[in-house]
Design a protein around this motif. Structure first.
Motif, PDB file in Angstrom:
ATOM      1  N   ASN A   1     -17.687 -35.053 -25.474  1.00  0.00           N
ATOM      2  CA  ASN A   1     -18.635 -34.117 -24.975  1.00  0.00           C
ATOM      3  C   ASN A   1     -19.163 -34.586 -23.699  1.00  0.00           C
ATOM      4  O   ASN A   1     -20.220 -34.031 -23.178  1.00  0.00           O
ATOM      5  N   ILE A   2     -18.684 -35.523 -23.060  1.00  0.00           N
ATOM      6  CA  ILE A   2     -19.260 -36.159 -21.682  1.00  0.00           C
ATOM      7  C   ILE A   2     -19.007 -35.070 -20.704  1.00  0.00           C
ATOM      8  O   ILE A   2     -20.090 -34.957 -20.025  1.00  0.00           O
ATOM      9  N   ASP A   3     -18.242 -34.307 -20.789  1.00  0.00           N
ATOM     10  CA  ASP A   3     -18.045 -33.272 -19.616  1.00  0.00           C
ATOM     11  C   ASP A   3     -19.458 -32.318 -19.748  1.00  0.00           C
ATOM     12  O   ASP A   3     -20.126 -31.896 -18.793  1.00  0.00           O
ATOM     13  N   THR A   4     -19.560 -32.023 -21.097  1.00  0.00           N
ATOM     14  CA  THR A   4     -20.772 -30.908 -21.379  1.00  0.00           C
ATOM     15  C   THR A   4     -21.989 -31.878 -20.719  1.00  0.00           C
ATOM     16  O   THR A   4     -23.204 -31.024 -20.291  1.00  0.00           O
ATOM     17  N   ILE A   5     -22.212 -33.013 -21.118  1.00  0.00           N
ATOM     18  CA  ILE A   5     -23.561 -33.782 -20.840  1.00  0.00           C
ATOM     19  C   ILE A   5     -23.639 -33.663 -19.443  1.00  0.00           C
ATOM     20  O   ILE A   5     -24.562 -33.552 -18.919  1.00  0.00           O
ATOM     21  N   ILE A   6     -22.638 -33.996 -18.521  1.00  0.00           N
ATOM     22  CA  ILE A   6     -22.606 -34.026 -17.331  1.00  0.00           C
ATOM     23  C   ILE A   6     -22.927 -32.555 -16.731  1.00  0.00           C
ATOM     24  O   ILE A   6     -24.052 -32.714 -15.628  1.00  0.00           O
ATOM     25  N   LEU A   7     -22.336 -31.712 -17.107  1.00  0.00           N
ATOM     26  CA  LEU A   7     -22.860 -30.214 -16.517  1.00  0.00           C
ATOM     27  C   LEU A   7     -24.110 -30.259 -16.948  1.00  0.00           C
ATOM     28  O   LEU A   7     -24.852 -29.530 -15.956  1.00  0.00           O
ATOM     29  N   ARG A   8     -24.702 -30.430 -18.104  1.00  0.00           N
ATOM     30  CA  ARG A   8     -26.058 -30.250 -18.319  1.00  0.00           C
ATOM     31  C   ARG A   8     -26.924 -31.117 -17.397  1.00  0.00           C
ATOM     32  O   ARG A   8     -28.065 -30.347 -16.844  1.00  0.00           O
ATOM     33  N   ILE A   9     -26.682 -32.215 -16.902  1.00  0.00           N
ATOM     34  CA  ILE A   9     -27.584 -32.792 -15.944  1.00  0.00           C
ATOM     35  C   ILE A   9     -27.309 -32.110 -14.767  1.00  0.00           C
ATOM     36  O   ILE A   9     -28.561 -31.904 -14.004  1.00  0.00           O
ATOM     37  N   LEU A  10     -26.148 -31.801 -14.138  1.00  0.00           N
ATOM     38  CA  LEU A  10     -26.123 -31.160 -13.059  1.00  0.00           C
ATOM     39  C   LEU A  10     -26.468 -29.679 -13.078  1.00  0.00           C
ATOM     40  O   LEU A  10     -26.998 -29.260 -11.751  1.00  0.00           O
ATOM     41  N   CYS A  11     -26.774 -29.059 -14.015  1.00  0.00           N
ATOM     42  CA  CYS A  11     -27.734 -27.774 -14.147  1.00  0.00           C
ATOM     43  C   CYS A  11     -28.857 -28.096 -13.554  1.00  0.00           C
ATOM     44  O   CYS A  11     -29.663 -26.998 -13.001  1.00  0.00           O
ATOM     45  N   GLU A  12     -29.486 -29.005 -13.676  1.00  0.00           N
ATOM     46  CA  GLU A  12     -30.900 -29.576 -13.465  1.00  0.00           C
ATOM     47  C   GLU A  12     -31.025 -29.495 -11.943  1.00  0.00           C
ATOM     48  O   GLU A  12     -32.002 -29.543 -11.181  1.00  0.00           O
ATOM     49  N   GLY A  13     -29.873 -29.918 -11.045  1.00  0.00           N
ATOM     50  CA  GLY A  13     -29.916 -29.992  -9.906  1.00  0.00           C
ATOM     51  C   GLY A  13     -28.687 -30.857  -9.258  1.00  0.00           C
ATOM     52  O   GLY A  13     -28.176 -31.713 -10.179  1.00  0.00           O
ATOM     53  N   ASP A  14     -28.458 -30.988  -7.869  1.00  0.00           N
ATOM     54  CA  ASP A  14     -27.338 -31.891  -7.550  1.00  0.00           C
ATOM     55  C   ASP A  14     -27.730 -33.429  -7.759  1.00  0.00           C
ATOM     56  O   ASP A  14     -28.861 -33.930  -7.798  1.00  0.00           O
ATOM     57  N   ASN A  15     -26.794 -34.233  -7.974  1.00  0.00           N
ATOM     58  CA  ASN A  15     -26.958 -35.537  -8.272  1.00  0.00           C
ATOM     59  C   ASN A  15     -25.796 -36.550  -7.994  1.00  0.00           C
ATOM     60  O   ASN A  15     -24.648 -35.917  -7.684  1.00  0.00           O
ATOM     61  N   TYR A  16     -25.791 -37.618  -7.967  1.00  0.00           N
ATOM     62  CA  TYR A  16     -24.737 -38.717  -7.633  1.00  0.00           C
ATOM     63  C   TYR A  16     -24.459 -39.465  -8.624  1.00  0.00           C
ATOM     64  O   TYR A  16     -25.320 -39.472  -9.661  1.00  0.00           O
ATOM     65  N   GLY A  17     -23.440 -40.117  -8.737  1.00  0.00           N
ATOM     66  CA  GLY A  17     -22.928 -40.959  -9.986  1.00  0.00           C
ATOM     67  C   GLY A  17     -23.901 -41.800 -10.573  1.00  0.00           C
ATOM     68  O   GLY A  17     -23.983 -41.652 -11.595  1.00  0.00           O
ATOM     69  N   TYR A  18     -24.544 -42.646  -9.799  1.00  0.00           N
ATOM     70  CA  TYR A  18     -25.357 -43.773 -10.298  1.00  0.00           C
ATOM     71  C   TYR A  18     -26.703 -43.062 -11.101  1.00  0.00           C
ATOM     72  O   TYR A  18     -27.018 -43.441 -12.305  1.00  0.00           O
ATOM     73  N   GLU A  19     -27.034 -42.145 -10.534  1.00  0.00           N
ATOM     74  CA  GLU A  19     -28.301 -41.067 -11.011  1.00  0.00           C
ATOM     75  C   GLU A  19     -27.653 -40.442 -12.317  1.00  0.00           C
ATOM     76  O   GLU A  19     -28.769 -40.440 -13.248  1.00  0.00           O
ATOM     77  N   ILE A  20     -26.701 -39.951 -12.418  1.00  0.00           N
ATOM     78  CA  ILE A  20     -26.188 -39.374 -13.467  1.00  0.00           C
ATOM     79  C   ILE A  20     -26.210 -40.368 -14.848  1.00  0.00           C
ATOM     80  O   ILE A  20     -26.436 -40.194 -15.830  1.00  0.00           O
ATOM     81  N   ILE A  21     -25.694 -41.509 -14.524  1.00  0.00           N
ATOM     82  CA  ILE A  21     -25.687 -42.692 -15.361  1.00  0.00           C
ATOM     83  C   ILE A  21     -27.005 -42.884 -15.919  1.00  0.00           C
ATOM     84  O   ILE A  21     -27.158 -43.113 -17.089  1.00  0.00           O
ATOM     85  N   LYS A  22     -27.853 -43.091 -15.086  1.00  0.00           N
ATOM     86  CA  LYS A  22     -29.326 -43.472 -15.478  1.00  0.00           C
ATOM     87  C   LYS A  22     -29.694 -42.311 -16.289  1.00  0.00           C
ATOM     88  O   LYS A  22     -30.629 -42.516 -17.010  1.00  0.00           O
ATOM     89  N   SER A  23     -29.642 -41.177 -15.776  1.00  0.00           N
ATOM     90  CA  SER A  23     -30.095 -39.927 -16.682  1.00  0.00           C
ATOM     91  C   SER A  23     -29.728 -39.899 -17.872  1.00  0.00           C
ATOM     92  O   SER A  23     -30.317 -39.596 -18.965  1.00  0.00           O
ATOM     93  N   ILE A  24     -28.416 -40.002 -17.929  1.00  0.00           N
ATOM     94  CA  ILE A  24     -27.832 -40.139 -19.480  1.00  0.00           C
ATOM     95  C   ILE A  24     -28.603 -41.255 -20.356  1.00  0.00           C
ATOM     96  O   ILE A  24     -28.860 -40.905 -21.538  1.00  0.00           O
ATOM     97  N   SER A  25     -28.596 -42.440 -19.718  1.00  0.00           N
ATOM     98  CA  SER A  25     -29.066 -43.530 -20.337  1.00  0.00           C
ATOM     99  C   SER A  25     -30.770 -43.214 -20.905  1.00  0.00           C
ATOM    100  O   SER A  25     -31.242 -43.284 -21.929  1.00  0.00           O
ATOM    101  N   LYS A  26     -31.557 -42.511 -20.030  1.00  0.00           N
ATOM    102  CA  LYS A  26     -32.772 -42.189 -19.834  1.00  0.00           C
ATOM    103  C   LYS A  26     -32.862 -41.148 -21.097  1.00  0.00           C
ATOM    104  O   LYS A  26     -33.631 -41.294 -22.172  1.00  0.00           O
ATOM    105  N   TYR A  27     -32.104 -40.007 -21.218  1.00  0.00           N
ATOM    106  CA  TYR A  27     -31.997 -39.034 -22.052  1.00  0.00           C
ATOM    107  C   TYR A  27     -31.920 -39.500 -23.384  1.00  0.00           C
ATOM    108  O   TYR A  27     -32.033 -38.857 -24.364  1.00  0.00           O
ATOM    109  N   SER A  28     -30.978 -40.356 -23.376  1.00  0.00           N
ATOM    110  CA  SER A  28     -30.565 -41.146 -24.827  1.00  0.00           C
ATOM    111  C   SER A  28     -31.549 -42.147 -25.337  1.00  0.00           C
ATOM    112  O   SER A  28     -31.092 -42.728 -26.359  1.00  0.00           O
ATOM    113  N   GLN A  29     -32.612 -42.257 -24.523  1.00  0.00           N
ATOM    114  CA  GLN A  29     -33.534 -43.291 -24.811  1.00  0.00           C
ATOM    115  C   GLN A  29     -33.011 -44.812 -25.056  1.00  0.00           C
ATOM    116  O   GLN A  29     -33.044 -45.459 -26.017  1.00  0.00           O
ATOM    117  N   GLY A  30     -31.842 -44.929 -24.010  1.00  0.00           N
ATOM    118  CA  GLY A  30     -31.216 -46.200 -24.006  1.00  0.00           C
ATOM    119  C   GLY A  30     -30.015 -46.361 -25.279  1.00  0.00           C
ATOM    120  O   GLY A  30     -29.504 -47.432 -25.304  1.00  0.00           O
TER     121      GLY A  30
END
Length: 120
Positions: free
Chosen positions: A14-43
């Motif tokens: 489901n990684i593609d879906t998770i990344i698409l979800r983050i990008l639906c919030e706005g443009d982003n770059y790699g490191y920030e996508i990784i940080k967002s996933i960690s943040k939303y999964s509470q680490g």
């Protein structure tokens, strides 16, 4: 097998879906996508760079995202990703497919628990 291994296995498809979800919030770059996933999964889940960039390349080749280079005024030059209308549609379809699969898995597990099977 630890809890994080199980989470990684369940999440991998489901990684593609998770990344698409983050990008639906706005443009982003790699490191920030990784940080967002960690943040939303509470680490509880950390996406590794190779997996991220493999997914981003796949999403771009499918036409679900596009990329562009940001300006260098904020440090190093970064490649930003943005979701396309096709990517938004794919995201919504994937979410519906996930909800259907989750309901079926819950139903199967609940039925097995109620019947007392699979508890050995």
């Amino acid at each position: 097998m630890g809890a994080s291994s199980i989470s990684s296995d369940l999440i991998r498809g489901n990684i593609d879906t998770i990344i698409l979800r983050i990008l639906c919030e706005g443009d982003n770059y790699g490191y920030e996508i990784i940080k967002s996933i960690s943040k939303y999964s509470q680490g509880q889940y950390e996406l590794k760079e190779p997996s991220l960039y493999t997914s981003l390349k796949r999403l771009e080749s499918q036409g679900y995202i596009t990329s562009y280079w940001g300006d260098e005024s904020q440090g190093g030059r970064r490649k930003y990703y943005t979701v396309t209308p096709e990517g938004t549609t794919s995201y919504h379809h994937s979410v519906e497919a996930w909800k259907t699969a989750k309901r079926l898995i819950d139903q199967l597990i609940d039925q097995l628990i109620e019947s007392g099977e699979g508890l050995n």
